[in-house]
Enzyme design. Structure first.
Site, PDB file in Angstrom:
ATOM      1  N   ASP A  62       0.855  -1.187   0.000  1.00 49.23           N
ATOM      2  CA  ASP A  62       0.000   0.000   0.000  1.00 49.23           C
ATOM      3  C   ASP A  62       0.894   1.241   0.000  1.00 49.23           C
ATOM      4  O   ASP A  62       1.888   1.299   0.706  1.00 49.23           O
ATOM      5  CB  ASP A  62      -0.908  -0.026   1.240  1.00 49.23           C
ATOM      6  CG  ASP A  62      -2.060   0.950   1.138  1.00 49.23           C
ATOM      7  OD1 ASP A  62      -3.214   0.496   1.089  1.00 49.23           O
ATOM      8  OD2 ASP A  62      -1.820   2.186   1.100  1.00 49.23           O
ATOM      9  N   ASN A  64     -13.046  -3.362   2.438  1.00 47.82           N
ATOM     10  CA  ASN A  64     -14.101  -2.346   2.437  1.00 47.82           C
ATOM     11  C   ASN A  64     -14.924  -2.411   1.149  1.00 47.82           C
ATOM     12  O   ASN A  64     -14.364  -2.576   0.065  1.00 47.82           O
ATOM     13  CB  ASN A  64     -13.475  -0.954   2.561  1.00 47.82           C
ATOM     14  CG  ASN A  64     -12.661  -0.791   3.831  1.00 47.82           C
ATOM     15  OD1 ASN A  64     -13.033  -1.315   4.875  1.00 47.82           O
ATOM     16  ND2 ASN A  64     -11.548  -0.082   3.744  1.00 47.82           N
ATOM     17  N   GLN A  85     -14.558   2.391   1.312  1.00 49.49           N
ATOM     18  CA  GLN A  85     -13.862   2.029   0.067  1.00 49.49           C
ATOM     19  C   GLN A  85     -13.558   3.290  -0.728  1.00 49.49           C
ATOM     20  O   GLN A  85     -14.443   4.140  -0.917  1.00 49.49           O
ATOM     21  CB  GLN A  85     -14.723   1.071  -0.773  1.00 49.49           C
ATOM     22  CG  GLN A  85     -13.983   0.530  -1.999  1.00 49.49           C
ATOM     23  CD  GLN A  85     -14.783  -0.512  -2.782  1.00 49.49           C
ATOM     24  OE1 GLN A  85     -15.985  -0.691  -2.551  1.00 49.49           O
ATOM     25  NE2 GLN A  85     -14.121  -1.174  -3.708  1.00 49.49           N
ATOM     26  N   HIS A  95     -10.246  -5.194  -3.285  1.00 46.48           N
ATOM     27  CA  HIS A  95      -8.910  -5.430  -2.715  1.00 46.48           C
ATOM     28  C   HIS A  95      -9.053  -5.835  -1.258  1.00 46.48           C
ATOM     29  O   HIS A  95      -9.993  -5.445  -0.582  1.00 46.48           O
ATOM     30  CB  HIS A  95      -7.998  -4.212  -2.863  1.00 46.48           C
ATOM     31  CG  HIS A  95      -8.613  -2.938  -2.387  1.00 46.48           C
ATOM     32  ND1 HIS A  95      -9.527  -2.239  -3.137  1.00 46.48           N
ATOM     33  CD2 HIS A  95      -8.462  -2.245  -1.232  1.00 46.48           C
ATOM     34  CE1 HIS A  95      -9.909  -1.168  -2.463  1.00 46.48           C
ATOM     35  NE2 HIS A  95      -9.290  -1.152  -1.293  1.00 46.48           N
ATOM     36  N   HIS A 142      -7.052  -5.797   2.293  1.00 46.07           N
ATOM     37  CA  HIS A 142      -5.927  -5.214   3.027  1.00 46.07           C
ATOM     38  C   HIS A 142      -5.292  -6.268   3.925  1.00 46.07           C
ATOM     39  O   HIS A 142      -5.996  -6.965   4.678  1.00 46.07           O
ATOM     40  CB  HIS A 142      -6.398  -4.084   3.946  1.00 46.07           C
ATOM     41  CG  HIS A 142      -6.893  -2.866   3.233  1.00 46.07           C
ATOM     42  ND1 HIS A 142      -6.110  -1.755   3.020  1.00 46.07           N
ATOM     43  CD2 HIS A 142      -8.100  -2.575   2.688  1.00 46.07           C
ATOM     44  CE1 HIS A 142      -6.820  -0.825   2.392  1.00 46.07           C
ATOM     45  NE2 HIS A 142      -8.032  -1.294   2.178  1.00 46.07           N
TER      46      HIS A 142
HETATM   47  P1  5GP Z   1      -9.842   1.361   0.448  1.00 48.81           P
HETATM   48  O1  5GP Z   1     -10.029   2.627   1.255  1.00 48.81           O
HETATM   49  O2  5GP Z   1     -10.493   1.477  -0.923  1.00 48.81           O
HETATM   50  O3  5GP Z   1     -10.216   0.118   1.167  1.00 48.81           O
HETATM   51  O4  5GP Z   1      -8.290   1.245   0.235  1.00 48.81           O
HETATM   52  C1  5GP Z   1      -7.579   1.803  -0.823  1.00 48.81           C
HETATM   53  C2  5GP Z   1      -6.110   1.656  -0.483  1.00 48.81           C
HETATM   54  O5  5GP Z   1      -5.358   1.741  -1.664  1.00 48.81           O
HETATM   55  C3  5GP Z   1      -5.599   2.757   0.455  1.00 48.81           C
HETATM   56  O6  5GP Z   1      -5.001   2.138   1.596  1.00 48.81           O
HETATM   57  C4  5GP Z   1      -4.585   3.505  -0.393  1.00 48.81           C
HETATM   58  O7  5GP Z   1      -3.467   3.928   0.352  1.00 48.81           O
HETATM   59  C5  5GP Z   1      -4.202   2.482  -1.442  1.00 48.81           C
HETATM   60  N1  5GP Z   1      -3.865   3.023  -2.741  1.00 48.81           N
HETATM   61  C6  5GP Z   1      -4.632   3.891  -3.475  1.00 48.81           C
HETATM   62  N2  5GP Z   1      -4.042   4.147  -4.671  1.00 48.81           N
HETATM   63  C7  5GP Z   1      -2.885   3.422  -4.684  1.00 48.81           C
HETATM   64  C8  5GP Z   1      -1.843   3.281  -5.646  1.00 48.81           C
HETATM   65  O8  5GP Z   1      -1.851   3.883  -6.734  1.00 48.81           O
HETATM   66  N3  5GP Z   1      -0.813   2.447  -5.320  1.00 48.81           N
HETATM   67  C9  5GP Z   1      -0.757   1.786  -4.124  1.00 48.81           C
HETATM   68  N4  5GP Z   1       0.299   0.996  -3.909  1.00 48.81           N
HETATM   69  N5  5GP Z   1      -1.730   1.901  -3.192  1.00 48.81           N
HETATM   70  C10 5GP Z   1      -2.775   2.705  -3.462  1.00 48.81           C
END
Ligand code: 5GP
Ligand code: ZN
Length: 136
Positions: free
Chosen positions: A32, A88, A95, A101, A103
């Protein structure tokens, strides 16, 4: 199927370089970019599913097996003290990237992170009502 304007489709399929720690036919696991803790990683399917509702059952089974393998390997290598699996779905649930995805969050004693909710206190009747909705 991939989705043209989806960043996680591009990352999962190697079109955008990233810190990849594992790859197989169906999934890529990446670090991440804004980690909650050291080693926070994301399991990305190489096909586009927006969320758990769109994820086919056989992919869901595979992702859980992979999460277990990754958690075991990461715990050994990082020496973390515990582990959270977080997933999420939809904006109201936190999300922010609308490609499924999972985590993988290593936890360390004293890491000062919180993965929490505020517990509520429903009455027995309220719990019964929910039970009845879910078992009808
Ligand atoms: P969500 O909030 O959708 O469950 O999690 C999205 C996650 O993706 C966040 O923890 C954020 O830091 C990570 N993330 C978003 N864009 C990128 C990216 O371009 N590269 C990487 N490695 N992580 C990302
Ligand atoms: Zn996608």
């Amino acid at each position: 199927m991939k989705k043209d304007d989806c960043i996680f489709c591009k990352i999962a399929n190697g079109e955008i370089p990233t810190n990849s720690i594992y790859e197989d036919e169906r999934f890529r696991v990446i670090l991440d970019m804004s980690p909650a803790t050291k080693g926070h990683a994301l399991i990305l399917p190489k096909e586009h599913f927006a969320n758990i509702y769109e994820l086919p059952e056989d992919w869901a089974a595979d992702v859980m097996v992979l999460a277990k393998k990754m958690a075991t390997m990461m715990t050994e290598k990082l020496g973390c003290d515990g582990f959270n699996l977080v997933q999420n779905n939809n904006e109201c649930a936190g999300q922010t990237v609308f490609h499924f995805h999972y985590h993988l969050i290593p936890r360390y004693i004293g890491d000062n992170q919180k993965i929490q909710w505020n517990p509520t206190s429903p009455t027995a009747d309220e719990l019964k009502e929910v039970h009845s909705i879910l078992t009808k």
